[in-house]
Design an enzyme around this catalytic site. Sequence first.
Site, mmCIF file in Angstrom:
data_model
loop_
_atom_site.group_PDB
_atom_site.id
_atom_site.type_symbol
_atom_site.label_atom_id
_atom_site.label_comp_id
_atom_site.label_asym_id
_atom_site.label_seq_id
_atom_site.Cartn_x
_atom_site.Cartn_y
_atom_site.Cartn_z
ATOM 1 N N PHE A 1 0.792 -1.290 0.041
ATOM 2 C CA PHE A 1 0.058 -0.025 -0.161
ATOM 3 C C PHE A 1 0.970 1.205 -0.040
ATOM 4 O O PHE A 1 1.843 1.390 0.819
ATOM 5 C CB PHE A 1 -0.915 0.115 1.385
ATOM 6 N N ASP B 1 9.277 2.910 2.011
ATOM 7 C CA ASP B 1 8.045 3.943 2.379
ATOM 8 C C ASP B 1 7.794 3.746 3.773
ATOM 9 O O ASP B 1 7.189 2.547 4.383
ATOM 10 C CB ASP B 1 6.963 3.222 1.599
ATOM 11 N N LYS C 1 2.484 11.061 7.367
ATOM 12 C CA LYS C 1 1.510 10.726 8.400
ATOM 13 C C LYS C 1 2.261 11.512 9.596
ATOM 14 O O LYS C 1 1.926 12.600 10.046
ATOM 15 C CB LYS C 1 1.458 9.283 8.634
HETATM 16 C C1 PLP Z 1 -0.995 6.018 4.288
HETATM 17 C C2 PLP Z 1 0.312 5.297 3.412
HETATM 18 C C3 PLP Z 1 0.523 6.202 2.195
HETATM 19 C C4 PLP Z 1 -0.275 7.165 1.671
HETATM 20 O O1 PLP Z 1 -0.381 8.377 2.183
HETATM 21 P P1 PLP Z 1 -1.517 9.386 2.315
HETATM 22 O O2 PLP Z 1 -1.167 10.505 2.750
HETATM 23 O O3 PLP Z 1 -2.742 8.886 2.488
HETATM 24 O O4 PLP Z 1 -1.455 9.759 0.832
HETATM 25 C C5 PLP Z 1 1.554 5.604 1.603
HETATM 26 N N1 PLP Z 1 2.324 4.580 2.018
HETATM 27 C C6 PLP Z 1 1.928 3.658 3.283
HETATM 28 C C7 PLP Z 1 2.984 3.053 3.782
HETATM 29 C C8 PLP Z 1 0.973 4.506 3.793
HETATM 30 O O5 PLP Z 1 0.494 3.720 5.199
#
Ligand code: PLP
Length: 426
Positions: free
Chosen positions: A147, A233, A275
């Site tokens: 994701f 990520d 986040k």
């Molecule tokens: C939440 C998330 C995203 C996307 O972030 P948004 O601010 O919702 O665009 C990308 N990668 C990971 C691992 C995430 O948990």
Amino acid sequence: MAEQGTALGSNELMELENKHGAHNYHPLPVVLDRGEGVYVWDVEGKRYYDFLSAYSAVNQGHCHPRIIETLKEQAEKITLTSRAFYNSKLGEYDKYITELFGFDKVLPMNTGAEAVETAIKICRKWAQETKGYPEATTKIIVAENNFHGRTTTIISFSNDEEARRGFGPYTPGFIKIPYDDIGALEAALEDEHVAGFLVEPIQGEAGVVTPADDYLRRTRDLCKSKGVLFIADEIQTGIARTGSLLAVCGNCSCEHKCERQEATYVKPDMLILGKALSGGAYPVSAVLADDEVMRVIKPGTHGSTFGGNPLGVSVAMTALDVVNEEHLAQNARRLGELFRSEMNKYIEESHIVKLVRGRGLLNAIVINDSPDSDTAWNICLRLRDHGLLAKPTHGNIIRFAPPLVMTEEQLLDCVSIIKRTLNEFE
Ligand SMILES: *Cc1c(COP(=O)(O)O)cnc(C)c1O
């Protein structure tokens, strides 16, 4: 004029959202109105423990007083300058965040998906400029069940059919391999036009899937030996969530990235944050890399009107300060161990829960029922009734990720709510 502040009840408010808002989420029926630390309150004044933390964006707790104070102070001074001009906060932030995470440069963005897009662009351009890859065949390896966000390019390499179906044509240039599979990575790296490997150190949305202990190190070593970029990520796993400042810090729970930790620290070539970088007070994301990589970015190649704005970067500096000063990584590590050991005691006797897994305070339980059943959803409804908010991820998995400012006493209270609720389903 919008009638803000009129006292509507939960049912009317949910109806408003359902009637006038696009149905792109399926929220748990609870309408939140206020938050403080580990707690949130609904519009009727009922209090809940928050075990989602806005998908780990509020690691520092809801409305952390220091973060809100910075937000207010900066909002009264200047909020947005655009990058057409310098601003009095961005340089200070750039220095702070690059020193903290040990990279030469940062590229500031707003949402997580934008930062992932940024990393993809940098990776491709780096490979084409420094390795001479042809534009049409440059590829990035990704993991199955990833994701990384919701943009057209990102959903192109998702294998979540709900997120993908009907949104083509898809962006080419990605190779999907199984997660936590070094052999598959080795094979995929045989392709001579691979520019990088984009991966989550723990797959959060997939259900808190934790790889083998040596997976990240072996991944980094393989990428290095092939001369391709290892891109982490850490939007969900970073900022102390998993018991260290970053999940790639491994077993080190010091608050600062430091060279002495090379034994456990697996430094990525590119680090993606979002986040909790802002403690949930403002959308702030970032891509960090060393000069050898980041130098491919020149004026005109990339940008964002809001990226690097003085309000966002001020909030982010305070949000990172709070993580360090309140020892949130250590707290997440300690309470995470306690949580899993308490849940494991319960699981020994349980029919309804198969297992608990995770690191730090990013954990999930797997419900002993098919992913198509609504058992996990029903458990979350009962948890809500008992004053604790969590959400199923992928059918039969429930993620438990409270704010990291939780105390041991609060955690044990939550464990007893969770056990009592699960018991009703045995
Ligand atoms: C939440 C998330 C995203 C996307 O972030 P948004 O601010 O919702 O665009 C990308 N990668 C990971 C691992 C995430 O948990």
